[in-house]
Design an enzyme around this catalytic site. Structure first.
Site, mmCIF file in Angstrom:
data_model
loop_
_atom_site.group_PDB
_atom_site.id
_atom_site.type_symbol
_atom_site.label_atom_id
_atom_site.label_comp_id
_atom_site.label_asym_id
_atom_site.label_seq_id
_atom_site.Cartn_x
_atom_site.Cartn_y
_atom_site.Cartn_z
ATOM 1 N N HIS A 105 0.838 -1.211 0.000
ATOM 2 C CA HIS A 105 0.000 0.000 0.000
ATOM 3 C C HIS A 105 0.875 1.265 0.000
ATOM 4 O O HIS A 105 0.634 2.196 -0.775
ATOM 5 C CB HIS A 105 -0.933 0.005 1.212
ATOM 6 C CG HIS A 105 -1.674 1.305 1.388
ATOM 7 N ND1 HIS A 105 -2.917 1.530 0.841
ATOM 8 C CD2 HIS A 105 -1.336 2.451 2.038
ATOM 9 C CE1 HIS A 105 -3.299 2.763 1.145
ATOM 10 N NE2 HIS A 105 -2.363 3.346 1.876
ATOM 11 N N GLU A 106 1.900 1.280 0.865
ATOM 12 C CA GLU A 106 2.777 2.466 0.915
ATOM 13 C C GLU A 106 3.522 2.643 -0.402
ATOM 14 O O GLU A 106 3.738 3.770 -0.850
ATOM 15 C CB GLU A 106 3.747 2.381 2.091
ATOM 16 C CG GLU A 106 3.080 2.361 3.474
ATOM 17 C CD GLU A 106 2.042 3.466 3.687
ATOM 18 O OE1 GLU A 106 2.139 4.534 3.043
ATOM 19 O OE2 GLU A 106 1.115 3.242 4.485
ATOM 20 N N HIS A 109 1.520 4.531 -2.858
ATOM 21 C CA HIS A 109 1.678 5.996 -2.801
ATOM 22 C C HIS A 109 2.933 6.437 -3.562
ATOM 23 O O HIS A 109 2.934 7.479 -4.210
ATOM 24 C CB HIS A 109 1.777 6.464 -1.344
ATOM 25 C CG HIS A 109 0.466 6.376 -0.610
ATOM 26 N ND1 HIS A 109 -0.691 6.944 -1.076
ATOM 27 C CD2 HIS A 109 0.138 5.770 0.570
ATOM 28 C CE1 HIS A 109 -1.676 6.694 -0.220
ATOM 29 N NE2 HIS A 109 -1.205 5.987 0.785
ATOM 30 N N HIS A 113 3.102 8.999 -6.756
ATOM 31 C CA HIS A 113 4.030 10.127 -6.838
ATOM 32 C C HIS A 113 4.827 10.065 -8.139
ATOM 33 O O HIS A 113 4.931 11.049 -8.878
ATOM 34 C CB HIS A 113 4.960 10.100 -5.623
ATOM 35 C CG HIS A 113 5.813 11.332 -5.503
ATOM 36 N ND1 HIS A 113 7.048 11.321 -4.918
ATOM 37 C CD2 HIS A 113 5.608 12.612 -5.924
ATOM 38 C CE1 HIS A 113 7.561 12.545 -4.973
ATOM 39 N NE2 HIS A 113 6.709 13.334 -5.564
#
Ligand SMILES: [Zn+2]
Length: 236
Positions: A105-106, A109, A113
């Site tokens: 999940h991280e 991100h 980006h």
């Protein structure tokens, strides 16, 4: 709409706020128990959170993001300023479905980006303003009610409402960002994560409950906003 908010004076705002606080508590405890459950589902492929994250980044052609360990529990986050995926102690070195879900999940991100996902860009732009406005709005909303009662002037309350509306917008923009990060995570876990069906389902379930906490907090912020708006509209 205004009429509806006017009618919502009296007991209803308190019932709504109590209800959302209760729902928030329920979702949090459900999330906790899900993570506990899937923390015991050890990955057959033996990969740690760190290894999952590094593999997902590499598979997506991202070479300038570092995966590092950060102290604490549930402190996992992606930092766009120095391009680091920060994984907590319970994720970084652990080899289970919950750790895989959080790590991926991280990285979701980080992918947002790297690929210029517009909702993340908007959210990042809002962060500095929201940090100030959310703190100031607390004082102004409470102080605003006080000033309204004593001096019959709604000005401070209105300013507080305007500032708090910024916080509401932020919590709404957060929703697509969080859901999209989880979708990217699950898409990669499905194709290249090398998880069993059971492990993948566990990761998906954990992420579903994590996303629900953001939904509840967004609804909570809308209800809080409506509460203060109803105070303004019902002023005498
Ligand atoms: Zn997230």
């Amino acid at each position: 709409m205004i009429l509806m908010i006017r009618m919502a004076g009296g007991i209803i705002p308190y019932l709504l706020m109590g209800g959302i606080a209760l729902l928030g508590g329920l979702v949090q405890s459900r999330l906790k128990s899900k993570f506990k459950k899937y923390s015991k589902l050890y990955l057959k492929n033996g990969l740690s959170g760190k290894e999952i994250a590094e593999k997902m980044l590499a598979d997506n052609g991202i070479t300038d993001v570092k995966v590092i360990s950060t102290p604490g529990m549930l402190t996992d986050h992606y930092d766009p300023r120095n391009k680091t995926v920060n994984l907590s102690e319970g994720v970084y070195g652990e080899r289970n479905a919950a750790a895989a879900a959080v790590a991926a999940h991280e990285c979701g991100h980080a992918l947002q980006h790297a690929f210029g996902y517009k909702w993340l860009q908007m959210r990042s732009k809002l962060v500095p303003a929201v940090q100030i406005s959310s703190r100031m709005s607390q004082f102004m909303l409470i102080g605003g009610i006080f000033v309204l009662q004593i001096f019959k002037s709604p000005l401070i309350l209105l300013l507080g409402i305007a500032l708090f509306a910024g916080t509401v917008v932020f919590s709404l923009v957060t929703l697509p960002v969080e859901y999209d990060a989880s979708n990217r995570a699950l898409a990669w876990l499905d194709k290249k994560g090398g998880l069993t069906y059971e492990e993948h389902d566990g990761a998906a379930d954990a992420l579903k409950w994590a996303a629900r906490t953001y939904v509840v907090s967004a609804i909570g912020s809308i209800i809080t906003l409506l509460y203060y708006v109803s105070i303004y509209l019902n002023r005498r």
